[in-house]
Design a protein around this motif. Structure first.
Motif, short mmCIF file in Angstrom:
data_model
loop_
_atom_site.label_atom_id
_atom_site.label_comp_id
_atom_site.label_asym_id
_atom_site.label_seq_id
_atom_site.Cartn_x
_atom_site.Cartn_y
_atom_site.Cartn_z
N GLY A 1 18.75 -17.89 -18.88
CA GLY A 1 17.56 -17.07 -19.10
C GLY A 1 17.60 -16.36 -20.44
N LYS A 2 18.78 -15.86 -20.81
CA LYS A 2 18.93 -15.18 -22.11
C LYS A 2 18.65 -16.15 -23.26
CE LYS A 2 22.40 -15.09 -24.55
NZ LYS A 2 23.77 -15.10 -25.13
N ASP A 3 19.19 -17.36 -23.16
CA ASP A 3 18.98 -18.36 -24.20
C ASP A 3 17.49 -18.70 -24.35
OD1 ASP A 3 21.68 -18.46 -24.70
OD2 ASP A 3 22.03 -20.30 -23.56
N GLN A 4 16.80 -18.83 -23.23
CA GLN A 4 15.37 -19.16 -23.27
C GLN A 4 14.56 -18.01 -23.85
OE1 GLN A 4 14.02 -21.98 -22.80
NE2 GLN A 4 15.49 -23.17 -21.64
N VAL B 1 15.66 -15.65 -26.00
CA VAL B 1 15.93 -15.59 -27.43
C VAL B 1 15.21 -16.73 -28.16
CG1 VAL B 1 17.73 -15.82 -29.19
CG2 VAL B 1 18.13 -14.40 -27.17
N GLY B 2 15.24 -17.91 -27.54
CA GLY B 2 14.59 -19.07 -28.15
C GLY B 2 13.10 -18.89 -28.29
N TYR B 3 12.46 -18.30 -27.27
CA TYR B 3 11.01 -18.08 -27.35
C TYR B 3 10.69 -17.00 -28.37
CZ TYR B 3 6.16 -17.44 -26.09
OH TYR B 3 4.80 -17.36 -26.14
N GLY B 4 11.57 -16.02 -28.49
CA GLY B 4 11.38 -15.00 -29.53
C GLY B 4 11.39 -15.62 -30.92
N LYS B 5 12.30 -16.59 -31.14
CA LYS B 5 12.36 -17.27 -32.42
C LYS B 5 11.09 -18.10 -32.67
CE LYS B 5 17.42 -17.70 -32.68
NZ LYS B 5 18.56 -18.66 -32.67
N GLN B 6 10.57 -18.71 -31.60
CA GLN B 6 9.32 -19.47 -31.74
C GLN B 6 8.17 -18.57 -32.17
OE1 GLN B 6 8.33 -22.15 -28.44
NE2 GLN B 6 10.49 -22.24 -27.90
N PHE C 1 10.26 -11.26 -16.15
CA PHE C 1 11.62 -11.53 -16.61
C PHE C 1 12.58 -11.70 -15.44
CE2 PHE C 1 10.20 -9.06 -20.55
CZ PHE C 1 9.91 -10.22 -21.24
N ILE C 2 12.45 -10.85 -14.43
CA ILE C 2 13.32 -10.96 -13.25
C ILE C 2 13.11 -12.31 -12.57
CG2 ILE C 2 13.74 -10.07 -10.92
CD1 ILE C 2 13.22 -7.26 -12.03
N LEU C 3 11.83 -12.72 -12.44
CA LEU C 3 11.51 -14.00 -11.81
C LEU C 3 12.19 -15.16 -12.54
CD1 LEU C 3 9.93 -15.81 -9.83
CD2 LEU C 3 8.02 -15.76 -11.47
N ALA C 4 12.09 -15.16 -13.88
CA ALA C 4 12.68 -16.23 -14.67
C ALA C 4 14.19 -16.31 -14.43
CB ALA C 4 12.38 -16.02 -16.15
N PHE C 5 14.86 -15.16 -14.45
CA PHE C 5 16.31 -15.15 -14.25
C PHE C 5 16.68 -15.60 -12.83
CE2 PHE C 5 16.20 -12.33 -18.00
CZ PHE C 5 17.18 -12.94 -18.76
N ILE C 6 15.88 -15.20 -11.83
CA ILE C 6 16.14 -15.63 -10.45
C ILE C 6 15.99 -17.14 -10.33
CG2 ILE C 6 15.19 -15.59 -8.10
CD1 ILE C 6 14.65 -12.61 -8.48
N ILE C 7 14.96 -17.70 -10.98
CA ILE C 7 14.76 -19.15 -10.94
C ILE C 7 15.95 -19.88 -11.57
CG2 ILE C 7 13.37 -21.06 -11.85
CD1 ILE C 7 10.90 -19.30 -11.52
N TYR C 8 16.41 -19.39 -12.72
CA TYR C 8 17.53 -20.04 -13.39
C TYR C 8 18.81 -19.95 -12.56
CZ TYR C 8 14.78 -20.67 -17.64
OH TYR C 8 13.83 -21.07 -18.55
#
Length: 447
Positions: A328-331, A333-338, A114-121
């Protein structure tokens, strides 16, 4: 060459995610003085491609690229080392550590993901900024060629006003993902707003038609080449057809409509050539074709020609932080919905679950660092969420049992954990076979 570029991006992204995930377990294990026997990229079933022992840990690269692992002493994991577990607990073993320390070790991998994803964004916001088209500037609506979208009630020229009550402020790549998971979409058609209720099995319906974006920008009919043997020699590469048979044809879909209605005819046309309007005649074949090669214009050209106003927002380093965190938050939440859709059989979304081929296919044939980091960030979120599922053999399964121990004060027996690990392993293999079986099934059907 294309396949090499695609494969290189796939392996680089996968390796990066695996190594950092396992480091998330490795570092807290070391901090809590827990022995780590192995640290592997990919699985070393029977043998490894490379290995070297440094201190008490063997580092290596396996030959089976289905993941990676760290083998922590005194822990019931996929290695199922029963001989070690039969011996008296040692101070350096995982099972000898307090529950809170074991919980931190187990949560380390997904935390890093999760930290990696937010750092990338955050980094992408700083490096690339944000390019978009304001939704209010889409005066002529969007191109909708997807059959599932058309069956749901959408038409080319529609402008999406809101998705599930959330107003659409801008057109960007995220809009397609939002429409896939939507229940209600408000559109504007010919100046009138109307609501479209999305079919419950919309994801399943998507699989029955050719792949492609649900919605996209309407583009001009831009000529890139004249096919050999074409009778329309008056046309030239870089021409843009803006009128046919006296009817304005600002967009590609409008040109196609006129051609379909005038098969096997010669009609008048106007093209934009070197910023000047040139009148000429075109001959349409019995198939409704002109014998041309066509292509998409770049955003700069579209803006110059007056099709769209491109907005570009750049961010300083500090400004990039909230932008990246929001992305990152949007992604997430979006993956949780998927996932929720996948576990709801009525949606048919489970049929679209893919394995390694599906992941491989999302990488482009050309190298783009922006695309690479976008995909890697999304995969990092996916890896983190999947590993948190409360399935024994996944990090989430270990966390579930540790939380039970912390709350109840009772530690599950080693025998129970061994049996749970076996059940979880069978579940994982079943999911793996199902996902990759879906890939094979789609490949056979050519979907």
């Amino acid at each position: 060459m294309d396949i090499v570029i695609k494969l290189s991006q796939f392996l680089l992204s996968l390796s990066l995610l695996i190594i950092l995930h396992e480091l998330g377990h490795f570092i807290p294990a070391k901090l809590f003085k827990t022995r780590v026997e192995k640290f592997y990229l990919f699985f070393d079933v029977k043998y490894s491609l490379l290995k070297k022992k440094i201190g008490e840990t063997e580092y290596g690269i396996g030959w089976l690229p289905l993941g990676g692992y760290v083998k922590i002493s005194g822990m019931i994991d996929e290695s199922m080392d029963k001989e070690q577990m039969a011996l008296p607990p040692q101070p350096w073993e995982f099972r000898s550590k307090p529950a809170w320390q074991r919980l931190i070790i187990m949560l380390g991998g997904v935390t890093v993901n999760f930290i990696l994803a937010f750092i990338i964004y955050i980094g992408m916001a700083f490096a690339y900024g944000d390019t978009y088209i304001a939704n209010s500037d889409l005066k002529d609506g969007l191109l909708i060629e997807n059959k599932a979208m058309q069956n749901a009630g959408f038409k080319t020229g529609d402008r999406i006003i809101s998705i599930d009550g959330e107003k659409v402020e801008r057109f960007d790549n995220a809009i397609n993902a939002k429409v896939v998971m939507a229940k209600q979409v408000l559109i504007e058609r010919n100046g009138t707003e109307q609501s479209i209720t999305m079919p419950n099995d919309f994801v399943d319906q998507l699989s029955k038609f050719e792949k492609g974006p649900l919605v996209s920008l309407r583009m001009p009919f831009a000529i890139t080449s004249i096919s050999e043997g074409s009778v329309n020699t008056a046309l030239q590469p870089k021409d843009i057809i803006i009128s046919l048979n006296g009817k304005p044809t600002r967009y590609f879909d409008e040109v196609i409509s006129v051609l379909e209605n005038n098969k096997n005819k010669t009609i008048s046309a106007t093209v934009l050539r070197n910023e000047k309007e040139v009148p000429l005649k075109v001959i349409i074949s019995k198939d409704g074709k002109l014998g041309l090669g066509i292509g998409a214009l770049g955003m700069d050209s579209l803006e110059k020609l007056g099709y769209y106003k491109i907005s570009k927002q750049e961010f300083g380093l500090l400004e990039s932080i909230p932008v990246g965190l929001e992305k990152g938050k949007d992604q997430l939440v979006g993956y949780g919905k998927q996932l929720k859709m996948i576990f709801s059989p009525s949606t048919g979304a489970y049929k679209q679950v893919g394995g390694f081929k599906a992941i491989f296919d999302i990488f482009p044939n050309t190298w783009s660092w922006e695309v690479f980091w976008t995909i890697t960030a999304l995969l990092s979120i996916m890896l983190g969420v999947m590993n948190l599922l409360p399935i024994p053999a996944l990090d989430g399964g270990h966390v579930m049992f540790l939380l039970y121990e912390i709350v109840s004060g009772k530690k599950p027996s080693d025998k129970f954990l061994e049996n749970a690990q076996m059940v979880g392993f069978v579940l994982l293999i079943t999911l793996l076979l199902f996902a990759n079986g879906n890939d094979i099934y789609k490949a056979i059907l050519g979907k």
